[in-house]
Design a protein around this motif. Structure first.
Motif, mmCIF file in Angstrom:
data_model
loop_
_atom_site.group_PDB
_atom_site.id
_atom_site.type_symbol
_atom_site.label_atom_id
_atom_site.label_comp_id
_atom_site.label_asym_id
_atom_site.label_seq_id
_atom_site.Cartn_x
_atom_site.Cartn_y
_atom_site.Cartn_z
ATOM 1 N N MET A 1 5.483 5.420 -1.935
ATOM 2 C CA MET A 1 4.493 7.142 -2.398
ATOM 3 C C MET A 1 3.054 6.102 -3.506
ATOM 4 S SD MET A 1 5.655 10.411 -3.279
ATOM 5 C CE MET A 1 3.890 11.941 -3.556
ATOM 6 N N VAL A 2 3.400 5.904 -4.227
ATOM 7 C CA VAL A 2 2.117 5.647 -4.919
ATOM 8 C C VAL A 2 0.946 4.914 -4.031
ATOM 9 C CG1 VAL A 2 1.475 4.731 -6.819
ATOM 10 C CG2 VAL A 2 3.473 5.900 -7.223
ATOM 11 N N GLN A 3 2.000 4.007 -3.734
ATOM 12 C CA GLN A 3 1.748 2.589 -2.927
ATOM 13 C C GLN A 3 0.004 3.580 -1.530
ATOM 14 O OE1 GLN A 3 3.532 -0.006 -1.004
ATOM 15 N NE2 GLN A 3 1.791 -1.819 -0.677
ATOM 16 N N ARG A 4 1.058 4.584 -1.350
ATOM 17 C CA ARG A 4 0.307 5.767 -0.253
ATOM 18 C C ARG A 4 -1.045 5.755 -0.422
ATOM 19 N NH1 ARG A 4 4.839 8.050 2.744
ATOM 20 N NH2 ARG A 4 6.104 5.992 2.661
ATOM 21 N N GLN A 5 -0.740 6.188 -1.755
ATOM 22 C CA GLN A 5 -1.792 7.138 -2.527
ATOM 23 C C GLN A 5 -3.111 6.620 -3.029
ATOM 24 O OE1 GLN A 5 0.379 9.256 -5.980
ATOM 25 N NE2 GLN A 5 1.149 11.225 -4.122
ATOM 26 N N MET A 6 -2.824 5.442 -3.499
ATOM 27 C CA MET A 6 -4.327 4.339 -4.052
ATOM 28 C C MET A 6 -4.466 3.284 -2.571
ATOM 29 S SD MET A 6 -1.716 3.060 -7.212
ATOM 30 C CE MET A 6 -3.377 2.356 -8.340
ATOM 31 N N ASP A 7 -3.546 4.075 -1.704
ATOM 32 C CA ASP A 7 -4.200 2.883 -0.568
ATOM 33 C C ASP A 7 -4.007 1.693 -0.329
ATOM 34 O OD1 ASP A 7 -4.546 2.677 2.501
ATOM 35 O OD2 ASP A 7 -6.553 2.651 2.121
ATOM 36 N N VAL A 8 -3.309 0.949 -1.276
ATOM 37 C CA VAL A 8 -3.501 -0.656 -1.043
ATOM 38 C C VAL A 8 -2.680 -0.930 -0.394
ATOM 39 C CG1 VAL A 8 -4.063 -0.026 -2.952
ATOM 40 C CG2 VAL A 8 -1.841 -0.148 -3.366
ATOM 41 N N ASP A 9 -2.402 -2.418 0.405
ATOM 42 C CA ASP A 9 -1.867 -3.210 0.709
ATOM 43 C C ASP A 9 -0.609 -4.249 0.011
ATOM 44 O OD1 ASP A 9 -3.413 -2.375 3.136
ATOM 45 O OD2 ASP A 9 -5.185 -4.139 2.606
ATOM 46 N N VAL A 10 -0.809 -3.978 -1.351
ATOM 47 C CA VAL A 10 0.064 -5.114 -1.649
ATOM 48 C C VAL A 10 0.513 -3.933 -3.121
ATOM 49 C CG1 VAL A 10 0.471 -6.798 -3.497
ATOM 50 C CG2 VAL A 10 -0.142 -7.145 -1.289
ATOM 51 N N LEU A 11 1.162 -3.989 -3.714
ATOM 52 C CA LEU A 11 1.160 -3.076 -5.759
ATOM 53 C C LEU A 11 2.555 -3.625 -5.872
ATOM 54 C CD1 LEU A 11 0.680 -0.447 -6.552
ATOM 55 C CD2 LEU A 11 2.702 0.268 -5.557
#
Length: 82
Positions: free
Chosen positions: A1-11
Motif C-alpha cells: 500500500m505504501v509502495q503504491r502511495q509513493m509510486d515507487v518501483d522498488v521499496l
C-alpha cells in the motif's frame, strides 16, 4: 500500500528484521532483514542478513547475504521494470 502511495518501483523496508522479497504488479518490495540478527517479534530466532543493490536504469540485481549454521550464504535476485 505504501509502495503504491509513493509510486515507487522498488521499496526497501526493514521494520520486521526478517528477510523477505515480494514481486507484485511489476514492483518489488524488499525487507533486508537484520545484519546483527536482532530480535523479531514474529520469530523466536532471526537469521542475520543484509542486501546489496546494483541498479542500472530499469534493472536491479539484489545480492542477499545470510548467516546460516556459521556460514555466509549468498543469493542473487534480478528485477527489471517493464
Amino acid at each position: 500500500m505504501v509502495q503504491r502511495q509513493m509510486d515507487v518501483d522498488v521499496l526497501i523496508s526493514g521494520h520486521t528484521h526478517e528477510f523477505r522479497t515480494y514481486a507484485y504488479e511489476d514492483k518489488l518490495l524488499i525487507n533486508p532483514g537484520s545484519a546483527t540478527g536482532a530480535y523479531s517479534s514474529k520469530e523466536s530466532s532471526t537469521t542475520p542478513s543484509f542486501c546489496l543493490f546494483d541498479v542500472d536504469a530499469s534493472k536491479a540485481t539484489i545480492y542477499t547475504y545470510k548467516l546460516k549454521n556459521g556460514e555466509v550464504k549468498k543469493e542473487k535476485m534480478f528485477f527489471e521494470k517493464r
